[in-house]
Design a protein around this motif. Structure first.
Motif, PDB file in Angstrom:
ATOM      1  N   LYS A  65       0.429  -2.503  -3.082  1.00 29.80           N
ATOM      2  CA  LYS A  65       1.006  -3.397  -2.469  1.00 29.80           C
ATOM      3  C   LYS A  65       1.326  -4.584  -3.750  1.00 29.80           C
ATOM      4  N   HIS A  73      10.319  -7.858  -3.903  1.00 29.63           N
ATOM      5  CA  HIS A  73       9.486  -7.796  -2.708  1.00 29.63           C
ATOM      6  C   HIS A  73       8.555  -7.989  -3.465  1.00 29.63           C
ATOM      7  N   GLN A  76       5.323  -6.691  -0.909  1.00 32.05           N
ATOM      8  CA  GLN A  76       5.103  -5.721   0.039  1.00 32.05           C
ATOM      9  C   GLN A  76       4.389  -4.161  -0.855  1.00 32.05           C
TER      10      GLN A  76
END
Length: 206
Positions: A65, A73, A76
């Protein structure tokens, strides 16, 4: 999906080593043995990720993560990876370097098994080469806190089973985009990570 992984259902012990060899051979036979050339039109930036398949009796994929502080990102679920650096001799080198930087897993634990189809990230402008690697047990994780908030494993069989994914859509700048989502252990895997998992699943079930 069950058919693709029947060979890993044996109990531990002597049979476990045979199961390990069988599922490794099954995966290797369905990967590209040479990387595809990245088409970098429209100023796309080259990048590589590593899909780390942990060599357990039932194979699992290691995922991260991303930290909320990452410029792209953020937050994500992803595979270890990133853009090519000037000192990288190849995209495989990029993937192995990023794996070690983000997770602490050294390249001596990794056997490169093959490659999947390149994937373009529409919003961040990367063309990614997915490198699949078998990771033997015995490694110690050393998380790069500036890049990674969490590391976890998910069973490969679960991730590749179409019953465990759904399709969603979102409209951005007047364009409707569809994408897969895969829920697992309180996480939602989507975006490039989910699409690359779908690509892997399609090959293993072919």
């Amino acid at each position: 999906m069950r058919k693709a992984f029947d060979m890993v259902s044996e109990p531990g012990g002597a049979g476990a080593g045979a199961a390990l060899r069988r599922w490794r051979a099954h995966i290797e036979a369905r990967l590209d043995h040479a990387p595809s050339e990245l088409k970098l039109g429209r100023a796309l930036k080259p990048a590589a990720i590593l899909l780390p398949i942990i060599e357990r009796e039932a194979p699992s994929l290691l995922l991260t993560k991303r930290s909320d502080d990452m410029p792209t990102h953020a937050g994500q679920i992803s595979f270890p990876g990133g853009r090519v650096h000037a000192g990288d001799s190849s995209l495989v080198e990029t993937a192995l370097r990023e794996l070690e930087e983000e997770t602490g897993i050294g390249r001596e634990f990794v056997t490169v098994a093959g490659f999947l189809d390149p994937y373009e990230t529409v919003n961040s402008g990367f063309m990614i080469l997915p490198v699949v690697g078998f990771v033997r047990e015995g490694f110690t994780l050393h998380v790069s806190a500036s890049e990674v908030a969490e590391i976890f494993e998910a069973p490969l069989e679960y991730l590749c089973d179409p019953k465990n994914r759904s399709r969603m859509s979102v409209e951005r700048q007047g364009v409707l985009r569809e994408f897969h989502t895969i829920p697992f252990a309180g996480h939602t895997i989507w975006g490039a990570t989910a699409e690359i998992i779908v690509n892997l699943s399609g090959r293993l079930c072919a």
